[in-house]
Design an enzyme around this catalytic site. Structure first.
Site: not given
Ligand code: NAP
Length: 326
Positions: A286, A238, A267
């Site tokens: 995005h 994000r 955005e």
């Molecule tokens: P996820 O499985 O929840 O993974 C997020 C990871 O971030 C978790 O492993 C968590 O670690 C880690 N994290 C959270 N806070 C942190 C911090 N302060 N420092 C270090 N690590 C931290 O989520 P996901 O499905 O992979 O998606 C991640 C994000 O990608 C979404 O929330 C969304 O904003 C973004 N996204 C963007 C697009 C796009 O179109 N560009 C598409 C999809 C998603 P722990 O497991 O150790 O808690």
């Protein structure tokens, strides 16, 4: 009793028919226009459930919806919602994890390849008729294979990026998350690092954390100063996880080599942003999950979650379990 669902995102024909078989549906397909927002406000008092994405649903807006039982987001990120508020009101919030993981990781890798090999810049040179002789070192890029891939946020998408880097490109993988992930380390020979060490060591720094109060502004001037002039920075998480002014300064000062950005503080990004004037920035709109297949899978998942909630069943992808009282 017929439920009333307010959609603020268009669905495909089959999904719309599935929803309409179960509920009365109001579609607001332009919720970001002033007219669309007014229509959304008018529809909220009757809404039992909402389904959509990319609109900030704050307390002021949702106070207009006293009957609301569920909000089904067509996204994995839930930064557009006030989770505490929803939970306090007992409103279920659901998202669409998993189905977009691989596609978003593909986007991350597209940005890694495009920035390192200067694909957009050089393709534009050819298109502009400026390819007059064999290209020389001033147009060379840098290798991707064998370079160190640093992933900040080793969750679903981070892991899918690691998989591509490790198996596809022979990249040593380092990562930072809240805690080490032994299974990921075993699969990808990955190594846990503090944020500071990752920023110093990685050739590619790839952001895959959610936007939360904790991660807002996680990467700022201090963090860019820890990177190297060869570092390529990729953000598919994000925009607000990064201090954009600090990113612009880091690129302008040569503190980092390039950036691949799918997300921005604001955005759509302002067309006058200095980021869009730089040849070493690849900016995309995005589009992380934006393929026909994945967007349909996300919408299907969101409809499944919404129908489960309306049927009184616990939805598969419940973000705020505290709002569920069975
Ligand atoms: P996820 O499985 O929840 O993974 C997020 C990871 O971030 C978790 O492993 C968590 O670690 C880690 N994290 C959270 N806070 C942190 C911090 N302060 N420092 C270090 N690590 C931290 O989520 P996901 O499905 O992979 O998606 C991640 C994000 O990608 C979404 O929330 C969304 O904003 C973004 N996204 C963007 C697009 C796009 O179109 N560009 C598409 C999809 C998603 P722990 O497991 O150790 O808690």
């Amino acid at each position: 009793m017929t439920h009333h669902v307010v959609l603020y995102k268009k669905l495909s024909g089959p999904l719309m028919q599935r929803l309409q078989a179960q509920a009365e549906v109001t579609l607001i397909d332009d919720p970001k226009s002033s007219n669309g927002l007014a229509r959304l406000r008018d529809a909220l008092p009757h809404a039992d459930a909402l389904l959509g994405a990319s609109v900030k649903l704050d307390a002021e807006l949702l106070d207009l919806a006293p009957k609301l039982k569920a909000v089904s987001s067509v996204s994995v990120g839930v930064d557009n919602y006030d989770i505490e508020y929803l939970t306090r009101r007992g409103i279920l919030l659901t998202n669409t994890p998993d189905v977009l993981t691989e596609t978003t990781a593909d986007t991350g890798f597209a940005l890694i390849m495009a920035t390192a090999r200067r694909v957009v810049e050089l393709a534009n040179m050819v298109r502009d008729g400026q390819w007059k002789q064999n290209i020389g070192p001033q147009h060379f890029g840098s290798d991707v294979h064998g370079k160190t891939l640093g992933i900040i946020g080793m969750g679903r998408i981070g892991e899918a990026v690691a998989q591509r880097g490790h198996f596809g490109f022979g990249m040593p993988v380092i990562y930072h998350s809240h805690s080490p992930k032994p299974a990921v380390e075993a699969r990808f020979d990955a190594r846990y690092r503090s944020l500071e060490d990752l920023l110093r060591e990685a050739d590619f720094v790839c952001l895959t954390v959610p936007l939360t109060a904790e991660t807002e502004g996680l990467i700022g001037a201090e963090q860019f100063a820890q990177m190297r002039p060869e570092t390529i920075f990729i953000n598919i998480a994000r925009g607000k996880v990064v201090d954009e002014q600090a990113l612009i300064a880091a690129l302008q000062n040569g503190q980092i080599r390039a950036a691949g950005l799918d997300v921005f503080e604001q955005e759509p990004v302002n067309p006058d942003s200095p980021l869009l004037q730089m040849d070493n920035v690849v900016a995309t709109p995005h589009m992380g999950s934006a393929t026909h297949e994945t967007r349909e899978a996300m919408a299907r998942c969101a409809v499944d979650n919404l129908l489960a909630a309306l049927a009184g069943e616990r939805p598969k992808d419940l973000v705020n379990p505290a709002a569920w009282n069975g």
